[in-house]
Structures are given as C-alpha cells and as structure tokens.
Design a protein around this motif. Structure first.
Motif, short mmCIF file in Angstrom:
data_model
loop_
_atom_site.label_atom_id
_atom_site.label_comp_id
_atom_site.label_asym_id
_atom_site.label_seq_id
_atom_site.Cartn_x
_atom_site.Cartn_y
_atom_site.Cartn_z
N ARG A 292 -1.76 2.89 10.55
CA ARG A 292 -2.93 3.69 10.92
C ARG A 292 -2.79 5.11 10.36
NH1 ARG A 292 -4.28 3.54 16.97
NH2 ARG A 292 -6.18 4.37 16.09
N MET A 293 -3.92 5.73 10.12
CA MET A 293 -3.91 7.10 9.64
C MET A 293 -3.69 8.04 10.82
SD MET A 293 -6.73 9.25 7.47
CE MET A 293 -6.66 8.11 6.12
N LYS B 52 0.86 -1.19 0.00
CA LYS B 52 0.00 0.00 0.00
C LYS B 52 0.90 1.24 0.00
CE LYS B 52 -3.91 -2.21 1.09
NZ LYS B 52 -5.27 -2.05 1.10
N LEU B 53 0.60 2.18 -0.84
CA LEU B 53 1.38 3.42 -0.95
C LEU B 53 1.22 4.28 0.29
CD1 LEU B 53 0.52 4.46 -4.60
CD2 LEU B 53 2.65 3.47 -3.78
N ASP B 54 2.25 5.07 0.57
CA ASP B 54 2.15 6.08 1.62
C ASP B 54 1.28 7.20 1.08
OD1 ASP B 54 3.94 4.54 3.01
OD2 ASP B 54 5.67 5.82 2.59
N ILE B 55 0.35 7.65 1.90
CA ILE B 55 -0.58 8.70 1.46
C ILE B 55 -0.50 9.87 2.42
CG2 ILE B 55 -2.98 9.30 1.02
CD1 ILE B 55 -3.44 6.32 0.40
N GLN B 56 -0.21 11.05 1.89
CA GLN B 56 -0.18 12.27 2.69
C GLN B 56 -1.14 13.25 2.02
OE1 GLN B 56 1.30 15.69 2.33
NE2 GLN B 56 0.70 16.00 4.44
N ILE C 102 -5.74 21.08 8.07
CA ILE C 102 -5.80 19.68 8.49
C ILE C 102 -4.96 18.83 7.54
CG2 ILE C 102 -7.33 17.70 8.86
CD1 ILE C 102 -9.56 19.79 9.39
N SER C 103 -4.18 17.93 8.13
CA SER C 103 -3.34 17.02 7.34
C SER C 103 -3.51 15.60 7.86
CB SER C 103 -1.87 17.39 7.48
OG SER C 103 -1.65 18.68 7.00
N THR C 104 -3.47 14.65 6.93
CA THR C 104 -3.50 13.24 7.32
C THR C 104 -2.35 12.53 6.63
OG1 THR C 104 -4.97 12.63 5.51
CG2 THR C 104 -6.01 13.17 7.61
N GLU C 105 -1.86 11.51 7.29
CA GLU C 105 -0.76 10.73 6.74
C GLU C 105 -0.95 9.27 7.10
OE1 GLU C 105 3.37 10.91 8.41
OE2 GLU C 105 3.69 11.97 6.52
#
Length: 145
Positions: free
Chosen positions: A84-85, A28-32, A75-78
C-alpha cells in the motif's frame, strides 16, 4: 457455416488475457516521491526562522496554498513493491515571514537503507564499471610487486 463457438472464442480469449494482465507476478519497483529529509534537517527548524532560511534548509515545499500562504506542506509518498502507498505530510506554519511551528511526520533519510536499496539489484553503470576496472588493475599491479 462456422459454429458460433469459433467466432466467439477469440473474443473470450482476448477478454481473459486482458483480465489476467492486471494479476501478473511481475515485480513492482519501490517508489518514493516527494521530499526525503534527514533527522538533523527537521530538527534544525526553529521558531523564528525566516521563510528564506527554511527554503535553504528544507528546499521548496511540495504545496503552497495561495489561500493559506502561512502554511507550507512537504508531502511524501512511498510504496514498497505491491504494498500500500504510505503518505506523510510535514506542515510548517508561519506568521508573516517567520516560522511559528512544525507539525506532522516525514520519511526519515536512512543512509544505510538508501545504499542497500541502491545496490539491491547490483546494477552497474558505465562510469562505475570503469572505476572498478581501474581498481582491479591497480590492485593487480600492487600484488605483483
């Protein structure tokens, strides 16, 4: 007559394949998503700055609540791989047009890590390949003289 087993077998196999499809070992790719700030950007926020100055420094906020116009949220998510996100929220508070305080946290931009992540898969795009070919040709010409 066909036994019931042979009529039910395709259904059981289909259900099994469907159930196992969510448990794959696929990478699964890293998602930012959201805003990525440098430490200097956030440190440059000072009480008294106008909303326009803040937008020029930080960009547009992720969320502007129409019922709380004095609050802007970045807001940022990674998510790293299957992990976990993680969510971070940098909140700016205004009084009228002026910044009064900054709360929360953010994902700090780390140039070395960004370069490492970008080159992790050693994928080259057509323009980069041409640049590499030019460098090799130039290096070959210099070595031969």
């Amino acid at each position: 007559m066909t036994p019931v087993f042979y009529r039910v077998l395709p259904l059981v196999l289909a259900l099994g394949a469907f159930a196992l499809s969510g448990c794959s070992p696929i990478y699964k790719l890293d998602i930012q998503q959201g805003n990525l700030f440098s430490k200097s950007q956030v440190e440059s926020l000072k009480p008294g700055m106008t909303k326009r100055q803040v937008i020029l420094t930080m960009g547009s906020p992720s969320v502007v609540n129409p019922f709380q116009v004095a609050r802007w949220d970045y807001i940022s998510t990674e998510r790293r791989g299957n992990g976990r996100m993680e969510t971070k929220d940098l909140t700016l508070y205004f009084e009228g047009e002026n910044l009064t305080r900054v709360d929360g946290d953010y994902f700090a931009e780390n140039p070395v890590e960004l370069i490492h992540e970008a080159t992790k898969y050693k994928r080259q795009y057509p323009d980069e390949k041409r640049d590499d070919d030019k460098k090799k040709k130039q290096g070959g010409d210099q070595g031969g003289s």
